[in-house]
Design a protein around this motif. Structure first.
Motif, PDB file in Angstrom:
ATOM      1  N   ASP A  72       0.820  -1.219   0.000  1.00  0.00           N
ATOM      2  CA  ASP A  72       0.000   0.000   0.000  1.00  0.00           C
ATOM      3  C   ASP A  72       0.850   1.264   0.000  1.00  0.00           C
ATOM      4  O   ASP A  72       0.533   2.247  -0.638  1.00  0.00           O
ATOM      5  CB  ASP A  72      -0.921   0.006   1.233  1.00  0.00           C
ATOM      6  CG  ASP A  72      -2.128  -0.902   1.012  1.00  0.00           C
ATOM      7  OD1 ASP A  72      -2.337  -1.315  -0.145  1.00  0.00           O
ATOM      8  OD2 ASP A  72      -2.823  -1.197   2.002  1.00  0.00           O
ATOM      9  N   ALA A  73       1.949   1.198   0.737  1.00  0.00           N
ATOM     10  CA  ALA A  73       2.803   2.376   0.895  1.00  0.00           C
ATOM     11  C   ALA A  73       3.454   2.808  -0.423  1.00  0.00           C
ATOM     12  O   ALA A  73       3.864   3.959  -0.567  1.00  0.00           O
ATOM     13  CB  ALA A  73       3.888   2.095   1.930  1.00  0.00           C
ATOM     14  N   ASP A  74       3.542   1.884  -1.374  1.00  0.00           N
ATOM     15  CA  ASP A  74       4.180   2.202  -2.662  1.00  0.00           C
ATOM     16  C   ASP A  74       3.202   2.732  -3.708  1.00  0.00           C
ATOM     17  O   ASP A  74       3.599   3.087  -4.809  1.00  0.00           O
ATOM     18  CB  ASP A  74       4.866   0.951  -3.230  1.00  0.00           C
ATOM     19  CG  ASP A  74       5.981   0.462  -2.326  1.00  0.00           C
ATOM     20  OD1 ASP A  74       6.612   1.323  -1.679  1.00  0.00           O
ATOM     21  OD2 ASP A  74       6.203  -0.760  -2.257  1.00  0.00           O
ATOM     22  N   MET A  75       1.930   2.718  -3.364  1.00  0.00           N
ATOM     23  CA  MET A  75       0.925   3.119  -4.343  1.00  0.00           C
ATOM     24  C   MET A  75       0.864   4.640  -4.466  1.00  0.00           C
ATOM     25  O   MET A  75       0.888   5.360  -3.476  1.00  0.00           O
ATOM     26  CB  MET A  75      -0.443   2.575  -3.930  1.00  0.00           C
ATOM     27  CG  MET A  75      -0.487   1.056  -3.816  1.00  0.00           C
ATOM     28  SD  MET A  75      -0.153   0.235  -5.372  1.00  0.00           S
ATOM     29  CE  MET A  75      -1.843   0.033  -5.950  1.00  0.00           C
ATOM     30  N   ARG A  76       0.805   5.104  -5.730  1.00  0.00           N
ATOM     31  CA  ARG A  76       0.724   6.535  -6.015  1.00  0.00           C
ATOM     32  C   ARG A  76      -0.493   6.794  -6.903  1.00  0.00           C
ATOM     33  O   ARG A  76      -0.851   5.939  -7.715  1.00  0.00           O
ATOM     34  CB  ARG A  76       1.971   7.018  -6.767  1.00  0.00           C
ATOM     35  CG  ARG A  76       3.290   6.806  -6.038  1.00  0.00           C
ATOM     36  CD  ARG A  76       3.522   7.846  -4.952  1.00  0.00           C
ATOM     37  NE  ARG A  76       4.748   7.537  -4.206  1.00  0.00           N
ATOM     38  CZ  ARG A  76       4.786   6.746  -3.126  1.00  0.00           C
ATOM     39  NH1 ARG A  76       3.675   6.194  -2.671  1.00  0.00           N
ATOM     40  NH2 ARG A  76       5.929   6.519  -2.514  1.00  0.00           N
ATOM     41  N   THR A  77      -1.058   7.979  -6.766  1.00  0.00           N
ATOM     42  CA  THR A  77      -2.182   8.355  -7.610  1.00  0.00           C
ATOM     43  C   THR A  77      -1.741   8.350  -9.070  1.00  0.00           C
ATOM     44  O   THR A  77      -0.652   8.793  -9.394  1.00  0.00           O
ATOM     45  CB  THR A  77      -2.685   9.761  -7.217  1.00  0.00           C
ATOM     46  OG1 THR A  77      -3.114   9.699  -5.859  1.00  0.00           O
ATOM     47  CG2 THR A  77      -3.853  10.201  -8.085  1.00  0.00           C
TER      48      THR A  77
END
Ligand code: GDP
Ligand code: MG
Length: 370
Positions: A72-77
């Motif tokens: 989750d922490a690596d997800m970007r818009t």
């Protein structure tokens, strides 16, 4: 019971049978190539091989080629990917052209010659959105049949002087079946016989309730011809994108879908692809359906060379072994040997499937002639 033979499991992973047998031995399972193992054991092996597994149906373990699970922490818009659909002559092409001209990049490129069937618009605010303009309704269905979900949002164009027509209804069905939200663009609002209220009430019959009718579907009045309402349409798209909370991890090997492809006389196989996860880089080795190859060059929608493409970015790639089909998934793999292995395995499977289909067809013919 859900089972799979060792041979089939090895095939699906494009792995060698002895390696699979060895992996099974470690789990205390003794099996030869033709023996069946249960799906639970198969799943463990699949993960051992660094793949993700997913049970798609009883007895069918689907192997994802990617070994990457995004945190989750690596997800970007990421920018939304938009497809424009609607009845013939309601202004799809005109609207795509008009939207393209609003991009700051379009100005830079001087005149806007578009080379590929998808492009990105960068608004003065820096916000971006991607438009796909190849999928007519049939292509959209073909892509979905191959399991490619490339569109986040459908912009449904309805001409204000003509109202809901057969292909409008078809487009609504496609969008609903794909579970993709619709934004209604009521076009040709400049025409004296424009009747947007009629469009809104006609849409109610097809379960599209726009805000004015007490529903939640956004609608925007536009004139592609006079370039009016485009900013409001783009705001609506960005708002919808925000609601969808579109995210992807840009820092991983790329995955995505083939949007269109062709054989170019001078350049060989050319594929337009949409990156959906990760970042595609020049020199990456990709597999798309039954084709593979090293990305020799990448071009953006203006035909300008680029060296990398992140999530929601469409690019044209050169260097594939053949022409992959639209809607086919592409994935970056670690080396050329593996790429060839996977592509060859898929070619073999395709030939087998075709042979079975051929035999079945012959069977029916025999029955008919008997
Ligand atoms: P498509 O078949 O949906 O791609 O429709 P096109 O973009 O080719 O447009 C069909 C016709 O409608 C063309 O003659 C366009 O010039 C015209 N048209 C498109 N948008 C508008 C508009 O906003 N106003 C008016 N008056 N005509 C438009
Ligand atoms: Mg058109």
């Amino acid at each position: 019971p859900e089972t799979i033979t060792v041979q089939e499991l090895a095939n699906r992973m494009a792995a060698r049978v002895p390696d699979v047998v060895k992996s099974l031995m470690k789990l205390g399972v003794m099996a030869t190539a033709t023996q069946s193992i249960d799906a639970d054991t198969a799943e463990i092996v699949v993960e051992e091989f660094g793949h993700k597994s997913k049970r798609v149906s009883e007895g069918d373990v689907e192997i994802g080629l990617e070994g990457v699970v995004d945190a989750d922490a690596d997800m970007r818009t990421r920018p939304p990917v938009v497809t424009i659909m609607g009845h013939v002559d309601h202004g799809k092409t005109s609207l795509l052209d008009a939207l393209r001209s609003t991009s700051v990049a379009a100005g830079e490129a001087g005149g806007i010659t578009q080379h590929i069937g998808a492009y990105q618009v960068t608004l003065p605010s820096g916000e971006r959105m991607t438009f796909i303009d190849t999928p007519g309704h049939e292509a959209f269905t073909a892509m979905r049949a191959r399991g490619a979900q490339v569109t986040d949002i459908v912009v449904l164009v309805v001409a204000a002087d003509d109202g809901v027509m057969p292909q409008t209804i078809e487009a609504i069905r496609h969008a609903k079946a794909a579970n993709v939200p619709i934004i209604v663009a009521i076009n040709k609002i400049d025409r004296p016989d424009a009747n947007p209220t009629r469009v809104r009430s006609e849409l109610l019959q097809y379960d599209i309730a726009v805000e004015e009718m007490g529903g939640e579907t956004q609608d925007v009045e536009v004139s592609a011809l006079k370039r009016e309402g485009l900013d409001r349409l783009q705001e609506a798209i960005l708002l919808q994108a925000e609601i969808l909370d579109l995210k992807a991890n840009p820092d991983r090997s790329a995955e995505g879908a083939v949007i269109e492809s062709r054989l170019d006389r001078g350049r060989g196989p050319v594929a337009t692809i949409l990156v959906q996860k990760g970042t595609l880089k020049q020199g990456d080795i990709v597999v798309a359906g039954t084709e593979q190859g090293r990305v020799r060059a990448m071009l953006d929608e203006h035909g300008k060379p680029v060296t990398s493409a992140g999530p929601s970015v469409p690019v044209e790639i050169l260097g594939m072994s053949g022409v992959p089909s639209a809607g086919e998934a592409f994935v970056v793999v670690e080396d050329e040997g593996r790429a060839r292995e996977i592509a060859e395995f898929r070619q073999r499977r395709l030939r087998e499937t075709n042979a079975v289909a051929g035999a079945a067809a012959r069977g029916t013919l025999d029955q008919m002639l008997a």
